[in-house]
Design a protein around this motif. Sequence first.
Motif, PDB file in Angstrom:
ATOM      1  N   PHE A 178       0.808  -1.220   0.000  1.00  0.00           N
ATOM      2  CA  PHE A 178       0.000   0.000   0.000  1.00  0.00           C
ATOM      3  C   PHE A 178       0.843   1.273   0.000  1.00  0.00           C
ATOM      4  O   PHE A 178       0.635   2.175  -0.820  1.00  0.00           O
ATOM      5  CB  PHE A 178      -0.930  -0.014   1.218  1.00  0.00           C
ATOM      6  CG  PHE A 178      -1.693   1.265   1.437  1.00  0.00           C
ATOM      7  CD1 PHE A 178      -2.851   1.513   0.738  1.00  0.00           C
ATOM      8  CD2 PHE A 178      -1.233   2.214   2.340  1.00  0.00           C
ATOM      9  CE1 PHE A 178      -3.566   2.692   0.932  1.00  0.00           C
ATOM     10  CE2 PHE A 178      -1.929   3.392   2.543  1.00  0.00           C
ATOM     11  CZ  PHE A 178      -3.095   3.637   1.837  1.00  0.00           C
ATOM     12  N   GLU A 179       1.793   1.383   0.914  1.00  0.00           N
ATOM     13  CA  GLU A 179       2.557   2.623   1.058  1.00  0.00           C
ATOM     14  C   GLU A 179       3.367   2.978  -0.188  1.00  0.00           C
ATOM     15  O   GLU A 179       3.341   4.126  -0.638  1.00  0.00           O
ATOM     16  CB  GLU A 179       3.457   2.568   2.296  1.00  0.00           C
ATOM     17  CG  GLU A 179       2.719   2.825   3.609  1.00  0.00           C
ATOM     18  CD  GLU A 179       2.021   4.185   3.637  1.00  0.00           C
ATOM     19  OE1 GLU A 179       2.474   5.129   2.954  1.00  0.00           O
ATOM     20  OE2 GLU A 179       1.008   4.304   4.342  1.00  0.00           O
ATOM     21  N   PRO A 180       4.137   2.040  -0.772  1.00  0.00           N
ATOM     22  CA  PRO A 180       4.854   2.392  -2.005  1.00  0.00           C
ATOM     23  C   PRO A 180       3.912   2.826  -3.136  1.00  0.00           C
ATOM     24  O   PRO A 180       4.255   3.715  -3.921  1.00  0.00           O
ATOM     25  CB  PRO A 180       5.595   1.100  -2.365  1.00  0.00           C
ATOM     26  CG  PRO A 180       5.763   0.377  -1.075  1.00  0.00           C
ATOM     27  CD  PRO A 180       4.500   0.684  -0.307  1.00  0.00           C
ATOM     28  N   ALA A 181       2.734   2.202  -3.200  1.00  0.00           N
ATOM     29  CA  ALA A 181       1.762   2.567  -4.235  1.00  0.00           C
ATOM     30  C   ALA A 181       1.247   3.984  -4.023  1.00  0.00           C
ATOM     31  O   ALA A 181       1.216   4.810  -4.954  1.00  0.00           O
ATOM     32  CB  ALA A 181       0.610   1.569  -4.223  1.00  0.00           C
ATOM     33  N   ARG A 182       0.829   4.269  -2.806  1.00  0.00           N
ATOM     34  CA  ARG A 182       0.323   5.612  -2.493  1.00  0.00           C
ATOM     35  C   ARG A 182       1.405   6.657  -2.720  1.00  0.00           C
ATOM     36  O   ARG A 182       1.145   7.730  -3.273  1.00  0.00           O
ATOM     37  CB  ARG A 182      -0.166   5.656  -1.039  1.00  0.00           C
ATOM     38  CG  ARG A 182      -0.913   6.934  -0.673  1.00  0.00           C
ATOM     39  CD  ARG A 182      -1.048   7.083   0.829  1.00  0.00           C
ATOM     40  NE  ARG A 182       0.256   7.257   1.449  1.00  0.00           N
ATOM     41  CZ  ARG A 182       0.942   8.407   1.463  1.00  0.00           C
ATOM     42  NH1 ARG A 182       0.429   9.493   0.913  1.00  0.00           N
ATOM     43  NH2 ARG A 182       2.126   8.469   2.047  1.00  0.00           N
ATOM     44  N   GLU A 183       2.639   6.343  -2.312  1.00  0.00           N
ATOM     45  CA  GLU A 183       3.754   7.278  -2.445  1.00  0.00           C
ATOM     46  C   GLU A 183       4.046   7.594  -3.908  1.00  0.00           C
ATOM     47  O   GLU A 183       4.348   8.741  -4.268  1.00  0.00           O
ATOM     48  CB  GLU A 183       5.002   6.676  -1.782  1.00  0.00           C
ATOM     49  CG  GLU A 183       6.209   7.600  -1.731  1.00  0.00           C
ATOM     50  CD  GLU A 183       6.059   8.741  -0.734  1.00  0.00           C
ATOM     51  OE1 GLU A 183       6.904   9.652  -0.774  1.00  0.00           O
ATOM     52  OE2 GLU A 183       5.104   8.724   0.067  1.00  0.00           O
ATOM     53  N   ALA A 184       3.974   6.581  -4.765  1.00  0.00           N
ATOM     54  CA  ALA A 184       4.253   6.792  -6.191  1.00  0.00           C
ATOM     55  C   ALA A 184       3.283   7.793  -6.802  1.00  0.00           C
ATOM     56  O   ALA A 184       3.654   8.615  -7.655  1.00  0.00           O
ATOM     57  CB  ALA A 184       4.183   5.458  -6.938  1.00  0.00           C
ATOM     58  N   LEU A 185       2.025   7.758  -6.360  1.00  0.00           N
ATOM     59  CA  LEU A 185       1.034   8.695  -6.881  1.00  0.00           C
ATOM     60  C   LEU A 185       1.122  10.049  -6.187  1.00  0.00           C
ATOM     61  O   LEU A 185       0.999  11.094  -6.826  1.00  0.00           O
ATOM     62  CB  LEU A 185      -0.370   8.114  -6.717  1.00  0.00           C
ATOM     63  CG  LEU A 185      -0.656   6.807  -7.472  1.00  0.00           C
ATOM     64  CD1 LEU A 185      -2.101   6.364  -7.230  1.00  0.00           C
ATOM     65  CD2 LEU A 185      -0.384   6.956  -8.961  1.00  0.00           C
ATOM     66  N   ALA A 186       1.326  10.041  -4.886  1.00  0.00           N
ATOM     67  CA  ALA A 186       1.371  11.294  -4.117  1.00  0.00           C
ATOM     68  C   ALA A 186       2.539  12.179  -4.550  1.00  0.00           C
ATOM     69  O   ALA A 186       2.433  13.412  -4.538  1.00  0.00           O
ATOM     70  CB  ALA A 186       1.454  10.994  -2.628  1.00  0.00           C
ATOM     71  N   THR A 187       3.664  11.567  -4.924  1.00  0.00           N
ATOM     72  CA  THR A 187       4.858  12.336  -5.310  1.00  0.00           C
ATOM     73  C   THR A 187       4.922  12.619  -6.802  1.00  0.00           C
ATOM     74  O   THR A 187       5.842  13.309  -7.256  1.00  0.00           O
ATOM     75  CB  THR A 187       6.130  11.570  -4.905  1.00  0.00           C
ATOM     76  OG1 THR A 187       6.158  10.299  -5.580  1.00  0.00           O
ATOM     77  CG2 THR A 187       6.188  11.350  -3.403  1.00  0.00           C
ATOM     78  N   GLY A 188       3.975  12.080  -7.566  1.00  0.00           N
ATOM     79  CA  GLY A 188       3.993  12.299  -9.006  1.00  0.00           C
ATOM     80  C   GLY A 188       4.972  11.415  -9.743  1.00  0.00           C
ATOM     81  O   GLY A 188       5.246  11.653 -10.926  1.00  0.00           O
ATOM     82  N   THR A 189       5.500  10.397  -9.079  1.00  0.00           N
ATOM     83  CA  THR A 189       6.391   9.449  -9.753  1.00  0.00           C
ATOM     84  C   THR A 189       5.652   8.716 -10.866  1.00  0.00           C
ATOM     85  O   THR A 189       6.243   8.323 -11.868  1.00  0.00           O
ATOM     86  CB  THR A 189       6.937   8.420  -8.739  1.00  0.00           C
ATOM     87  OG1 THR A 189       7.642   9.127  -7.707  1.00  0.00           O
ATOM     88  CG2 THR A 189       7.864   7.424  -9.406  1.00  0.00           C
ATOM     89  N   ALA A 190       4.344   8.528 -10.681  1.00  0.00           N
ATOM     90  CA  ALA A 190       3.517   7.856 -11.683  1.00  0.00           C
ATOM     91  C   ALA A 190       2.164   8.563 -11.767  1.00  0.00           C
ATOM     92  O   ALA A 190       1.756   9.273 -10.841  1.00  0.00           O
ATOM     93  CB  ALA A 190       3.336   6.392 -11.327  1.00  0.00           C
ATOM     94  N   ASP A 191       1.501   8.367 -12.896  1.00  0.00           N
ATOM     95  CA  ASP A 191       0.173   8.948 -13.096  1.00  0.00           C
ATOM     96  C   ASP A 191      -0.930   8.012 -12.617  1.00  0.00           C
ATOM     97  O   ASP A 191      -1.972   8.469 -12.123  1.00  0.00           O
ATOM     98  CB  ASP A 191      -0.039   9.258 -14.580  1.00  0.00           C
ATOM     99  CG  ASP A 191       0.995  10.225 -15.106  1.00  0.00           C
ATOM    100  OD1 ASP A 191       1.038  11.370 -14.614  1.00  0.00           O
ATOM    101  OD2 ASP A 191       1.780   9.830 -15.993  1.00  0.00           O
ATOM    102  N   VAL A 192      -0.711   6.719 -12.780  1.00  0.00           N
ATOM    103  CA  VAL A 192      -1.682   5.719 -12.330  1.00  0.00           C
ATOM    104  C   VAL A 192      -0.915   4.572 -11.689  1.00  0.00           C
ATOM    105  O   VAL A 192       0.287   4.381 -11.934  1.00  0.00           O
ATOM    106  CB  VAL A 192      -2.559   5.178 -13.487  1.00  0.00           C
ATOM    107  CG1 VAL A 192      -3.342   6.297 -14.146  1.00  0.00           C
ATOM    108  CG2 VAL A 192      -1.709   4.436 -14.513  1.00  0.00           C
ATOM    109  N   TYR A 193      -1.619   3.817 -10.874  1.00  0.00           N
ATOM    110  CA  TYR A 193      -1.053   2.610 -10.274  1.00  0.00           C
ATOM    111  C   TYR A 193      -1.933   1.448 -10.696  1.00  0.00           C
ATOM    112  O   TYR A 193      -3.160   1.492 -10.539  1.00  0.00           O
ATOM    113  CB  TYR A 193      -1.011   2.720  -8.746  1.00  0.00           C
ATOM    114  CG  TYR A 193      -0.320   1.568  -8.066  1.00  0.00           C
ATOM    115  CD1 TYR A 193       1.065   1.515  -7.985  1.00  0.00           C
ATOM    116  CD2 TYR A 193      -1.051   0.513  -7.505  1.00  0.00           C
ATOM    117  CE1 TYR A 193       1.715   0.451  -7.366  1.00  0.00           C
ATOM    118  CE2 TYR A 193      -0.415  -0.544  -6.891  1.00  0.00           C
ATOM    119  CZ  TYR A 193       0.971  -0.569  -6.825  1.00  0.00           C
ATOM    120  OH  TYR A 193       1.600  -1.624  -6.215  1.00  0.00           O
ATOM    121  N   GLY A 194      -1.324   0.405 -11.244  1.00  0.00           N
ATOM    122  CA  GLY A 194      -2.067  -0.758 -11.705  1.00  0.00           C
ATOM    123  C   GLY A 194      -2.007  -1.884 -10.690  1.00  0.00           C
ATOM    124  O   GLY A 194      -0.918  -2.360 -10.352  1.00  0.00           O
TER     125      GLY A 194
END
Length: 265
Positions: A178-194
């Motif tokens: 959960f945390e790495p997924a949320r972080e990727a979106l919160a920081t703009g590292t990714a646009d979507v999480y699959g």
Amino acid sequence: MWTRREAVAGTITALATACSTQSTPQAQTLSATGALAPTGKLRVALIASNPVLVTRRPDKSLGGVSVAIGNALAAHLGVPVELKPYDNPVLYNESLAFDEWDIGLAARDPSRAEYLAFSNAFMEVDNGYVARPGAAPTTAEEVDRTGVRIAVAQGSAPNAVLKRLIKNAEIVPVPGGFEPAREALATGTADVYGENLHLAYRIADALPGARVLPGHFNVVQMAIGVRKRAAAALPTVDEFVNKIRSDGTVQKAIVEAGLRGVRVP
């Protein structure tokens, strides 16, 4: 030359021998137990970062669908259970080459077929996307476009599927959970999480402005992975899976875990 009496006696003897050597359900289960649990206990591998399979109780102990099924199979075989949690899919995949566990409860992933034979599916899981606030895609069908970055758990079944499906967007592997997924979106590292839609909804609930996109890119079948050395026991495992699907065991575990985007096949 045989007399009629001798011929009849011979037939009766042959039938008796066939009946005595025919495997009974009890004998099949006993044989399966020896193959599945050669150490005398059933060692069950779990991917702890996947909330569709594993949940953490308030006391930090493990629960969820895969734990319920592992416990039920061990009880069915009449042996103790030992849970072997792995923090993410990469560590689970690495463990495939070692004799650390007997069965794995995870996606029926072709990349794992070198080591495992898979049972009937005990649960189906929709895979879709959760988008960061302000991301351009509005549906799952709009994700595979140039300039879109898709985060996905490295080594996971969705990662393998997206690597085959995605032609234009960029795939960004991140650690599972959960945390790495949320972080990727919160920081703009990714646009979507699959990921599975249950986790997608959890992320959307925790990240203001994030949203789960309509549609999905895959349906994952969760199954019991049996070591190739124990493949002969697969009919017994399939029988068990069919039973827990029909008697409500799986549905009860789904409800207790509060899962979304999943169902009993």
